[in-house]
Design a protein around this motif. Sequence first.
Motif, PDB file in Angstrom:
ATOM      1  N   GLY A 101       0.818  -1.213   0.000  1.00 53.77           N
ATOM      2  CA  GLY A 101       0.000   0.000   0.000  1.00 53.77           C
ATOM      3  C   GLY A 101       0.847   1.256   0.000  1.00 53.77           C
ATOM      4  O   GLY A 101       0.558   2.227  -0.713  1.00 53.77           O
ATOM      5  N   ALA A 102       1.909   1.246   0.796  1.00 53.39           N
ATOM      6  CA  ALA A 102       2.812   2.398   0.847  1.00 53.39           C
ATOM      7  C   ALA A 102       3.504   2.597  -0.494  1.00 53.39           C
ATOM      8  O   ALA A 102       3.657   3.730  -0.970  1.00 53.39           O
ATOM      9  N   TRP A 103       3.906   1.500  -1.126  1.00 53.33           N
ATOM     10  CA  TRP A 103       4.563   1.611  -2.440  1.00 53.33           C
ATOM     11  C   TRP A 103       3.586   2.161  -3.477  1.00 53.33           C
ATOM     12  O   TRP A 103       3.953   3.008  -4.296  1.00 53.33           O
ATOM     13  N   ALA A 104       2.345   1.717  -3.432  1.00 56.49           N
ATOM     14  CA  ALA A 104       1.329   2.234  -4.367  1.00 56.49           C
ATOM     15  C   ALA A 104       1.134   3.737  -4.164  1.00 56.49           C
ATOM     16  O   ALA A 104       1.039   4.499  -5.135  1.00 56.49           O
ATOM     17  N   ASP A 105       1.092   4.180  -2.909  1.00 59.02           N
ATOM     18  CA  ASP A 105       0.983   5.615  -2.629  1.00 59.02           C
ATOM     19  C   ASP A 105       2.208   6.356  -3.145  1.00 59.02           C
ATOM     20  O   ASP A 105       2.101   7.401  -3.791  1.00 59.02           O
ATOM     21  N   PHE A 106       3.383   5.828  -2.848  1.00 64.24           N
ATOM     22  CA  PHE A 106       4.643   6.460  -3.213  1.00 64.24           C
ATOM     23  C   PHE A 106       4.782   6.631  -4.727  1.00 64.24           C
ATOM     24  O   PHE A 106       5.298   7.647  -5.206  1.00 64.24           O
ATOM     25  N   THR A 107       4.311   5.657  -5.478  1.00 65.08           N
ATOM     26  CA  THR A 107       4.462   5.701  -6.937  1.00 65.08           C
ATOM     27  C   THR A 107       3.253   6.311  -7.641  1.00 65.08           C
ATOM     28  O   THR A 107       3.236   6.381  -8.869  1.00 65.08           O
ATOM     29  N   SER A 108       2.273   6.763  -6.886  1.00 62.38           N
ATOM     30  CA  SER A 108       1.096   7.372  -7.505  1.00 62.38           C
ATOM     31  C   SER A 108       1.439   8.740  -8.096  1.00 62.38           C
ATOM     32  O   SER A 108       2.411   9.385  -7.684  1.00 62.38           O
ATOM     33  N   ASP A 109       0.644   9.184  -9.040  1.00 65.30           N
ATOM     34  CA  ASP A 109       0.852  10.489  -9.675  1.00 65.30           C
ATOM     35  C   ASP A 109       0.650  11.638  -8.700  1.00 65.30           C
ATOM     36  O   ASP A 109       1.146  12.741  -8.928  1.00 65.30           O
ATOM     37  N   THR A 110      -0.071  11.402  -7.621  1.00 65.51           N
ATOM     38  CA  THR A 110      -0.380  12.483  -6.679  1.00 65.51           C
ATOM     39  C   THR A 110       0.666  12.634  -5.571  1.00 65.51           C
ATOM     40  O   THR A 110       0.634  13.610  -4.832  1.00 65.51           O
ATOM     41  N   PHE A 111       1.601  11.700  -5.450  1.00 68.28           N
ATOM     42  CA  PHE A 111       2.604  11.763  -4.389  1.00 68.28           C
ATOM     43  C   PHE A 111       3.676  12.776  -4.762  1.00 68.28           C
ATOM     44  O   PHE A 111       4.309  12.679  -5.807  1.00 68.28           O
ATOM     45  N   ASP A 112       3.896  13.751  -3.900  1.00 69.32           N
ATOM     46  CA  ASP A 112       4.883  14.811  -4.113  1.00 69.32           C
ATOM     47  C   ASP A 112       6.151  14.479  -3.318  1.00 69.32           C
ATOM     48  O   ASP A 112       6.163  14.563  -2.089  1.00 69.32           O
ATOM     49  N   LEU A 113       7.228  14.118  -4.028  1.00 72.64           N
ATOM     50  CA  LEU A 113       8.476  13.730  -3.369  1.00 72.64           C
ATOM     51  C   LEU A 113       9.049  14.825  -2.471  1.00 72.64           C
ATOM     52  O   LEU A 113       9.725  14.537  -1.495  1.00 72.64           O
ATOM     53  N   GLN A 114       8.781  16.058  -2.795  1.00 68.46           N
ATOM     54  CA  GLN A 114       9.338  17.165  -2.021  1.00 68.46           C
ATOM     55  C   GLN A 114       8.564  17.444  -0.738  1.00 68.46           C
ATOM     56  O   GLN A 114       9.130  17.992   0.205  1.00 68.46           O
ATOM     57  N   ASN A 115       7.285  17.096  -0.690  1.00 68.53           N
ATOM     58  CA  ASN A 115       6.454  17.512   0.438  1.00 68.53           C
ATOM     59  C   ASN A 115       5.718  16.406   1.175  1.00 68.53           C
ATOM     60  O   ASN A 115       5.365  16.577   2.336  1.00 68.53           O
ATOM     61  N   ASP A 116       5.432  15.299   0.521  1.00 69.28           N
ATOM     62  CA  ASP A 116       4.594  14.265   1.122  1.00 69.28           C
ATOM     63  C   ASP A 116       5.430  13.255   1.910  1.00 69.28           C
ATOM     64  O   ASP A 116       6.641  13.146   1.723  1.00 69.28           O
ATOM     65  N   ALA A 117       4.769  12.525   2.783  1.00 64.12           N
ATOM     66  CA  ALA A 117       5.423  11.505   3.589  1.00 64.12           C
ATOM     67  C   ALA A 117       4.485  10.324   3.773  1.00 64.12           C
ATOM     68  O   ALA A 117       3.270  10.447   3.623  1.00 64.12           O
ATOM     69  N   ILE A 118       5.081   9.190   4.112  1.00 63.49           N
ATOM     70  CA  ILE A 118       4.335   7.950   4.349  1.00 63.49           C
ATOM     71  C   ILE A 118       4.578   7.535   5.793  1.00 63.49           C
ATOM     72  O   ILE A 118       5.708   7.598   6.281  1.00 63.49           O
ATOM     73  N   ALA A 119       3.512   7.126   6.482  1.00 68.10           N
ATOM     74  CA  ALA A 119       3.651   6.721   7.886  1.00 68.10           C
ATOM     75  C   ALA A 119       2.864   5.446   8.149  1.00 68.10           C
ATOM     76  O   ALA A 119       1.805   5.222   7.570  1.00 68.10           O
ATOM     77  N   LEU A 120       3.406   4.642   9.039  1.00 67.69           N
ATOM     78  CA  LEU A 120       2.702   3.497   9.595  1.00 67.69           C
ATOM     79  C   LEU A 120       2.527   3.804  11.071  1.00 67.69           C
ATOM     80  O   LEU A 120       3.504   3.973  11.802  1.00 67.69           O
ATOM     81  N   ILE A 121       1.298   3.911  11.501  1.00 65.57           N
ATOM     82  CA  ILE A 121       0.971   4.241  12.887  1.00 65.57           C
ATOM     83  C   ILE A 121       0.494   2.958  13.550  1.00 65.57           C
ATOM     84  O   ILE A 121      -0.431   2.311  13.065  1.00 65.57           O
ATOM     85  N   THR A 122       1.161   2.592  14.646  1.00 66.11           N
ATOM     86  CA  THR A 122       0.848   1.327  15.307  1.00 66.11           C
ATOM     87  C   THR A 122       0.668   1.529  16.801  1.00 66.11           C
ATOM     88  O   THR A 122       1.024   2.564  17.349  1.00 66.11           O
ATOM     89  N   GLY A 123       0.166   0.498  17.407  1.00 67.89           N
ATOM     90  CA  GLY A 123       0.194   0.428  18.854  1.00 67.89           C
ATOM     91  C   GLY A 123       1.622   0.127  19.271  1.00 67.89           C
ATOM     92  O   GLY A 123       2.542   0.199  18.454  1.00 67.89           O
ATOM     93  N   PRO A 124       1.831  -0.229  20.525  1.00 72.56           N
ATOM     94  CA  PRO A 124       3.189  -0.526  20.991  1.00 72.56           C
ATOM     95  C   PRO A 124       3.826  -1.627  20.145  1.00 72.56           C
ATOM     96  O   PRO A 124       3.190  -2.630  19.810  1.00 72.56           O
ATOM     97  N   LEU A 125       5.083  -1.398  19.781  1.00 65.91           N
ATOM     98  CA  LEU A 125       5.822  -2.378  19.002  1.00 65.91           C
ATOM     99  C   LEU A 125       6.507  -3.373  19.925  1.00 65.91           C
ATOM    100  O   LEU A 125       6.893  -3.028  21.047  1.00 65.91           O
ATOM    101  N   PRO A 126       6.700  -4.603  19.440  1.00 62.68           N
ATOM    102  CA  PRO A 126       7.476  -5.572  20.222  1.00 62.68           C
ATOM    103  C   PRO A 126       8.894  -5.035  20.451  1.00 62.68           C
ATOM    104  O   PRO A 126       9.430  -4.270  19.648  1.00 62.68           O
TER     105      PRO A 126
END
Length: 131
Positions: A28-53
Motif C-alpha cells: 500500500g505504501a509503495w502504491a501511494d509512493f508511486t502514484s501520480d499524486t505523491f509529491d516527493l518534495q512535500n509528502d510523507a508515508i507513515a505506519l501508525i501502530t500500537g506498541p511495538l514488540p
Amino acid sequence: MSTLYAQVKHEITISDVEDSMFAQVVKGAWADFTSDTFDLQNDAIALITGPLPKLDVNHTLPVLEWARYSASADEFIRKSQTEGFTSKTKLERLRIFKSQLQSANGGHTCLAPQRHLQPVSDKKQNAGQLN
C-alpha cells in the motif's frame, strides 16, 4: 501543501511472509509512493501502530533512523554493510524491508528514498512540518 499517507494498525509484525499484514502495508505504501499524486518534495508515508514488540523497537527503528539521516541510498547501504557498524539482527530487519519492497515494486532492487522513513515520533515533534 503536504500530504501524509498513513496506515493505522493496532499491531504489526515486521515479517518477510508474503501474505502478512506487513506485506500489505508495504504494498500500500509503495502504491501511494508511486502514484501520480505523491509529491516527493512535500509528502510523507507513515505506519501508525500500537506498541511495538521490543525486537522492533531495538532493531527496526534504528535502521529506519539510519536510512532517514543518510545522504543517499548508496550511503545508507554502504554504512549498513560496513563490518562492525551494526548487528546481524538489524541487518535481518533491513533484509526484510528490502524483500517486501522488492515484492511490492515488482522485483526491482531499489529502496524508497530515505526521507520518507521517518518514525512517527519525530513527526509529532515537528507537528505540521513534514519534511
